[in-house]
Write a protein that holds these residues in place. Structure first.
Motif, short mmCIF file in Angstrom:
data_model
loop_
_atom_site.label_atom_id
_atom_site.label_comp_id
_atom_site.label_asym_id
_atom_site.label_seq_id
_atom_site.Cartn_x
_atom_site.Cartn_y
_atom_site.Cartn_z
N GLU A 51 0.65 -1.42 -0.27
CA GLU A 51 -0.04 0.04 0.06
C GLU A 51 0.65 1.42 0.06
N ILE A 52 0.65 2.29 -0.70
CA ILE A 52 1.21 3.52 -1.01
C ILE A 52 0.13 4.59 -0.83
N THR A 53 0.46 5.58 -0.11
CA THR A 53 -0.28 6.60 0.14
C THR A 53 0.17 8.13 -0.36
N VAL A 54 -0.74 8.67 -0.66
CA VAL A 54 -0.17 10.25 -1.12
C VAL A 54 -0.95 11.15 -0.48
N THR A 55 -0.45 12.12 0.14
CA THR A 55 -1.37 13.00 0.68
C THR A 55 -0.81 14.71 0.54
N GLY A 56 -1.58 15.78 0.94
CA GLY A 56 -1.36 16.98 0.42
C GLY A 56 -2.33 17.72 -0.36
N ASN A 57 -2.55 18.95 -0.38
CA ASN A 57 -3.23 19.76 -1.19
C ASN A 57 -4.53 19.26 -1.61
N GLY A 58 -5.32 18.77 -0.39
CA GLY A 58 -6.47 18.13 -0.52
C GLY A 58 -6.52 16.64 -0.96
N VAL A 59 -5.60 16.20 -1.28
CA VAL A 59 -5.45 14.53 -1.60
C VAL A 59 -5.07 13.72 -0.44
N THR A 88 0.09 21.23 -9.27
CA THR A 88 1.40 21.15 -8.61
C THR A 88 1.46 21.63 -6.95
N GLY A 89 2.76 21.25 -6.26
CA GLY A 89 2.61 21.48 -5.29
C GLY A 89 3.53 20.37 -4.20
N THR A 90 3.64 20.46 -2.82
CA THR A 90 4.32 19.41 -2.22
C THR A 90 3.43 18.28 -1.83
N TYR A 91 3.71 17.29 -1.99
CA TYR A 91 3.15 15.92 -1.45
C TYR A 91 3.70 15.04 -0.49
N THR A 92 3.06 14.42 0.42
CA THR A 92 3.88 13.48 0.81
C THR A 92 3.64 12.05 0.40
N VAL A 93 4.32 11.25 0.03
CA VAL A 93 4.45 9.88 -0.50
C VAL A 93 4.71 9.04 0.58
N SER A 142 8.16 7.69 4.66
CA SER A 142 7.34 8.69 4.25
C SER A 142 8.41 10.00 3.97
N ARG A 143 8.07 10.54 2.57
CA ARG A 143 8.84 11.40 2.23
C ARG A 143 8.17 12.45 1.50
N GLU A 144 8.55 13.82 1.36
CA GLU A 144 7.92 14.86 0.47
C GLU A 144 8.47 15.08 -0.88
N PHE A 145 7.73 15.22 -1.73
CA PHE A 145 8.19 15.46 -3.12
C PHE A 145 7.30 16.63 -3.51
N GLU A 146 8.27 17.30 -4.71
CA GLU A 146 7.56 18.26 -5.41
C GLU A 146 7.15 18.14 -6.67
N VAL A 147 5.94 18.39 -7.13
CA VAL A 147 5.36 18.21 -8.20
C VAL A 147 5.43 19.76 -9.02
N GLY A 148 6.40 19.83 -10.09
CA GLY A 148 6.50 21.19 -10.79
C GLY A 148 6.46 21.09 -12.23
N GLY A 149 7.60 21.08 -12.86
CA GLY A 149 7.79 20.79 -14.48
C GLY A 149 7.26 19.53 -14.93
N SER A 150 7.52 18.43 -14.35
CA SER A 150 7.25 17.21 -14.72
C SER A 150 5.74 16.73 -14.33
N THR A 151 5.23 15.98 -15.34
CA THR A 151 3.79 15.61 -14.95
C THR A 151 3.74 14.38 -14.36
N ALA A 152 4.90 13.60 -14.33
CA ALA A 152 4.95 12.35 -13.74
C ALA A 152 6.21 12.08 -12.75
N VAL A 153 6.17 11.83 -11.57
CA VAL A 153 7.03 11.85 -10.72
C VAL A 153 7.13 10.18 -10.07
N GLY A 154 8.60 9.75 -10.44
CA GLY A 154 8.72 8.37 -9.98
C GLY A 154 9.17 8.33 -8.61
#
Length: 456
Positions: A47-55, A74-79, A99-111
């Motif tokens: 199980e993988i969880t993504v939280t942040g910005n209403g998600v 875009t924004g900062t999310y916790t995976v 549990s780590r934070e990732f930034e969604v910016g210029g790329s539409t897909a973040v691995g």
């Protein structure tokens, strides 16, 4: 060309029934994705969880170990990964990666990678958590979605983190990338050589090939060999239509090259946003099998990457033989050298130019098929535009109007872009390639294989 690209089917790129990754049901413009493996074995049910910005969404990995969660902006999310759902004996190499934070910016897909193995004591060094560098963490093989975004990140990695292994992996990846660039770059140089036109809409020919292949394999679920044939025919037809509908009328009216250049820029913009209207602004996966992960020494490669490179080599050799051994090929070179003299010698210049446009469409459409494999079996509406400057860099570096120069330039650009990721941020790799172009042209303006010309 068609026979060569259809060899992909025998190499493990057969179409399979559309089987979307475990993901959110609502289509989203951005996403986090990855693959969970124990060694080379996919792990299901993690199980993988993504939280942040209403998600706040959780998914479980599928039978192939893959997962994907879409996010709206875009924004900062916790995976986070639920370690209680991991199989017995499988632990994170570093507990801080749970549990780590990732930034969604210029790329539409973040691995996102979750390296497994013996504990390192919880002191993170270079963060292997994102796959955007193109170098998966030790213990995880390259996989679709692990940071592979349109723009050139390959699925070649190293089985260890030592510099020699990483360098060898980047060299092999750079050669593969360069061969794929060469297929499209030769089309640019043939068009320039015969017409003097720098076609800034050439990237959209590559995108067109990828989109048609995506539609035929994933949306229509045709077998891969049929999809390949349809894509190549459609790409060749688009190249023919370019000349018939736009560039031949412009030649007859003797429109200047600057005005034609502006037309190609406008055509590029129009086609690009037409593609976005057709398929949307997201990144879409192709339902085609990419084959197993192969380990050659310290280098990990997917079967699809090996097959793509082999096909590119076969096609490039075939193009070389066409240009040097056939009557049409010799006529093409004659028109490229001196169109007026070729016409006076009885060569139908318009017919040769029309054939060049068809060949350019065929090669670039085939490059679109293979390039979607190189970046992880993904397609995006502007995938060709993202590498357009690299294509022109390859053509200029090798020598304008020289097909063989385009091949040499493309391989150099491919190597530079991939090797540079060992020393700089991956997002800057294209800037380094263009810097190399500038330096070379300062000392050899005609390019590597170009000829000196008198001006004035």
């Amino acid at each position: 060309m068609a026979l060569a690209v259809m060899g992909m089917v025998a190499g493990g790129a057969t179409a399979v029934a559309a089987a979307p990754l475990p993901q959110t049901e609502q289509a989203s413009p951005y996403n986090f994705n990855g693959i969970i493996r124990d060694g080379q074995t996919p792990v299901e049910g993690v199980e993988i969880t993504v939280t942040g910005n209403g998600v706040d969404e959780t998914v479980a990995t599928g039978a192939d170990g893959r997962w994907m969660i879409g996010v709206p902006s875009t924004g900062t999310y916790t995976v986070s990964i639920d370690t209680s759902t991991l199989p017995e004996g499988l632990t994170l190499r570093d507990p801080s990666f749970e549990s780590r934070e990732f930034e969604v910016g210029g790329s539409t897909a973040v691995g996102v990678l979750f390296p497994f193995g013996p504990s390192t004591g919880g002191s993170p060094g270079a963060d292997p958590g994102t796959g955007s560098s193109g170098s998966p963490g030790s213990g995880e093989a390259p996989a679709p979605g692990d940071g592979e975004t349109p723009g050139g990140t390959s699925d070649t990695g190293a089985s260890s983190n030592d510099f020699g292994s990483q360098l060898l992996a980047r060299v092999i990846s750079g050669l593969s990338f360069g061969l794929l660039l060469a297929l499209a770059a030769i089309g640019i140089t043939l068009i320039f050589g015969t017409t003097g036109v720098n076609n800034f809409a050439h990237g959209e020919l590559l995108t067109f090939g990828g989109i048609v292949f995506y539609v035929t394999t994933t949306l229509v679920n045709w077998p891969a060999w049929i999809a390949v044939v349809v894509t190549l025919i459609a790409s060749a037809a688009l190249g023919w239509a370019h000349d018939w509908a736009i560039f031949k009328p412009l030649r007859r009216r003797r429109v200047g090259l600057v005005q034609v250049l502006i037309v190609t820029i406008g055509l590029s913009i129009a086609l690009r946003y037409f593609y976005q209207f057709l398929i949307g602004g997201g990144t879409y996966g192709l339902s085609v099998e990419r084959g197993d992960v192969l380990q050659i020494g310290p280098v990990l490669m997917r079967t699809s990457g090996v097959v793509s490179s082999a096909i590119a080599i076969v096609v490039l050799v075939a193009v070389g033989l066409f240009l040097t051994r056939t009557r049409i090929g010799k006529a093409t070179r004659a028109v490229s050298d001196n169109a007026g003299l070729a016409s006076a010698s009885g060569i139908d210049v318009d017919r040769v130019i029309r054939i060049v446009w068809v060949l350019a469409g065929l090669l670039t459409g085939g490059a679109g098929i293979l390039y979607t494999y190189f970046i992880g079996a993904n397609i995006k509406w502007d995938v060709g535009f993202t590498i357009l400057l690299l294509l022109f860099a390859a053509v200029t570096l090798g020598g304008l109007g020289s097909a063989f120069g385009a091949l040499v330039g493309a391989i150099i650009i491919g190597l530079v872009t991939e090797i540079s990721t060992l020393f700089i941020a991956p997002d800057l790799r294209y800037a380094i390639a263009l810097l190399v172009l500038i330096l070379v042209l300062l000392f050899r303006p005609q390019g590597i294989l170009g000829r000196r010309e008198r001006i004035g």
